[in-house]
Scaffold this active site. Structure first.
Site, PDB file in Angstrom:
ATOM      1  N   ARG A   1       1.864  61.358  47.415  1.00 38.28           N
ATOM      2  CA  ARG A   1       2.703  60.452  46.768  1.00 38.28           C
ATOM      3  C   ARG A   1       4.129  60.352  47.129  1.00 38.28           C
ATOM      4  NH1 ARG A   1       0.057  59.848  41.360  1.00 38.28           N
ATOM      5  NH2 ARG A   1      -1.615  61.417  41.438  1.00 38.28           N
TER       6      ARG A   1
ATOM      7  N   GLY B   1       0.603  69.447  54.472  1.00 42.75           N
ATOM      8  CA  GLY B   1       0.180  70.654  53.695  1.00 42.75           C
ATOM      9  C   GLY B   1      -1.253  70.708  53.845  1.00 42.75           C
ATOM     10  N   HIS B   2      -2.094  69.295  53.866  1.00 45.04           N
ATOM     11  CA  HIS B   2      -3.391  69.422  54.159  1.00 45.04           C
ATOM     12  C   HIS B   2      -3.802  69.958  55.707  1.00 45.04           C
ATOM     13  CE1 HIS B   2      -3.025  65.646  51.550  1.00 45.04           C
ATOM     14  NE2 HIS B   2      -3.835  66.093  50.887  1.00 45.04           N
TER      15      HIS B   2
ATOM     16  N   SER C   1       3.614  65.840  49.299  1.00 39.57           N
ATOM     17  CA  SER C   1       2.449  65.164  48.549  1.00 39.57           C
ATOM     18  C   SER C   1       2.191  63.790  49.112  1.00 39.57           C
ATOM     19  CB  SER C   1       3.158  65.164  47.150  1.00 39.57           C
ATOM     20  OG  SER C   1       2.318  64.221  46.381  1.00 39.57           O
TER      21      SER C   1
ATOM     22  N   MET D   1      -8.202  63.856  48.960  1.00 43.75           N
ATOM     23  CA  MET D   1      -8.077  62.339  48.706  1.00 43.75           C
ATOM     24  C   MET D   1      -7.568  61.629  49.885  1.00 43.75           C
ATOM     25  SD  MET D   1      -8.024  62.064  44.740  1.00 43.75           S
ATOM     26  CE  MET D   1      -6.211  62.252  44.368  1.00 43.75           C
TER      27      MET D   1
HETATM   28  O1  PAF Z   1      -6.231  67.859  45.057  1.00 45.22           O
HETATM   29  C1  PAF Z   1      -6.789  66.927  45.550  1.00 45.22           C
HETATM   30  O2  PAF Z   1      -6.490  66.005  46.288  1.00 45.22           O
HETATM   31  C2  PAF Z   1      -7.991  66.350  44.571  1.00 45.22           C
HETATM   32  O3  PAF Z   1      -7.661  66.402  43.093  1.00 45.22           O
HETATM   33  C3  PAF Z   1      -9.236  66.920  45.157  1.00 45.22           C
HETATM   34  C4  PAF Z   1      -9.203  68.526  44.735  1.00 45.22           C
HETATM   35  C5  PAF Z   1      -9.659  66.436  46.500  1.00 45.22           C
HETATM   36  C6  PAF Z   1     -10.532  66.403  44.142  1.00 45.22           C
HETATM   37  O4  PAF Z   1     -10.502  64.835  44.233  1.00 45.22           O
END
Ligand code: PAF
Length: 303
Positions: free
Chosen positions: A208, A50-51, A206, A44
């Site tokens: 957030r 992390g990503h 996160s 998102m």
């Molecule tokens: O983990 C997330 O960021 C979301 O839940 C995902 C898997 C991208 C789905 O919108």
């Protein structure tokens, strides 16, 4: 196997940003006719280390990596939360280019939901306990977007962070459901969970976290500290005593309030009552932090 290494297909090619489903499908079909494997990293946005760890792994294990950046409205049950969600597409694309992603799929809401998605997904107990109980409709929305992405991309592998431990269990259940219905994309797909990346303080990364004040950032690392301590504690105490210890310690810290702490079978997500109840046991927590408050989730493995 998630561990396989692929030589990056388009290492020297510039990353492309795609906004439409039609273009995405065209790119996917070109890759497929070239016999290239595809890794998908659904996000998102508001990307952090992390990503980055998911993207790096996908780049290593597939010929081509597609990262989706889409703040999915159907998984938010709180409008304010949806509005407050950080959106940083420009910075995200810069990071993804450096990480070697091949395509960023960044569609509009209308592109994904030209009409309301009325599909319902139900995989109890994985989607009814914990986050499922406190955020009604959340996992239905997650399944809506993730299933669409899986159908558009038909990836060989999809990467998800273990911070959202329950999300992975729900997505696995959804893929098993599609597999049993004969969906070819589901049969091919491998779900690849990736370990939680933490700040030096121990706080799980996160998107957030950017919403935390300096004060909140100072107390939030107690979550992981107490979870870690509970692993030692669990060796000489029952499940119930361990659960209580975590809740009491965290609730004793000003500014933190535990919403739930469940010690569960890591596969079914059902509560366990004894350490012998399952081969793999996970503790999953959600804590409200600060006055706003910011909702933080984390988890730890007991066995
Ligand atoms: O983990 C997330 O960021 C979301 O839940 C995902 C898997 C991208 C789905 O919108």
């Amino acid at each position: 196997m998630c561990g396989a290494i692929a030589t990056s297909y388009m290492k020297r090619k510039k990353m492309e940003i795609i906004n439409s489903v039609k273009e995405l499908k065209a790119k996917v079909s070109a890759l497929r006719s070239d016999n290239k494997t595809i890794g998908l990293v659904p996000t998102m946005g508001a990307l952090h280390a992390g990503h980055a760890s998911l993207v790096k792994r996908s780049v290593r294990e597939n010929h081509a990596t597609i990262v989706s950046v889409f703040v999915n409205p159907t998984q938010f049950n709180d409008k304010n939360d949806l509005e407050a969600y950080p959106r940083t597409l420009f910075a995200d694309c810069n990071l993804l280019q450096r990480l070697g992603a091949d395509f960023v799929f960044a569609p509009s809401v209308e592109e994904i939901y030209p009409e309301p998605d009325t599909r319902t997904f139900s995989y109890p107990p994985t989607d009814t306990v914990m986050e499922g109980a406190f955020r009604p409709g959340h996992f239905n929305g997650v399944c809506q977007i993730v299933s669409k992405l899986f159908m558009f991309v038909e990836p060989d592998r999809a990467y998800f962070g273990e911070k959202d431990f329950q999300q992975i269990a729900v997505i696995r259940a959804m893929v098993a459901d599609y597999t049993s219905q004969g969906a070819t994309w589901a049969k091919r797909l491998e779900i690849c969970p990736c370990p939680i990346v933490r700040e030096e303080s121990g706080l799980a990364l996160s998107s957030r976290n950017t919403l935390l004040s300096i004060n909140e950032k100072a107390i939030a690392p107690n979550i992981y500290r107490v979870l870690k301590e509970s692993v030692d504690f669990s060796k000489t105490h029952t499940v119930e005593e361990t659960q209580q210890m975590v809740v009491n310690q965290l609730n004793g810290i000003e500014g933190l309030e535990v919403q739930y702490y469940n010690i569960v079978n890591a596969i079914t997500l059902e509560n366990v009552t004894s350490w012998d109840d399952a081969d793999h046991i996970q503790g999953c927590i959600t804590v409200f932090c600060g006055a706003t408050p910011i909702r933080l989730i984390d988890n730890i493995n007991y066995k």
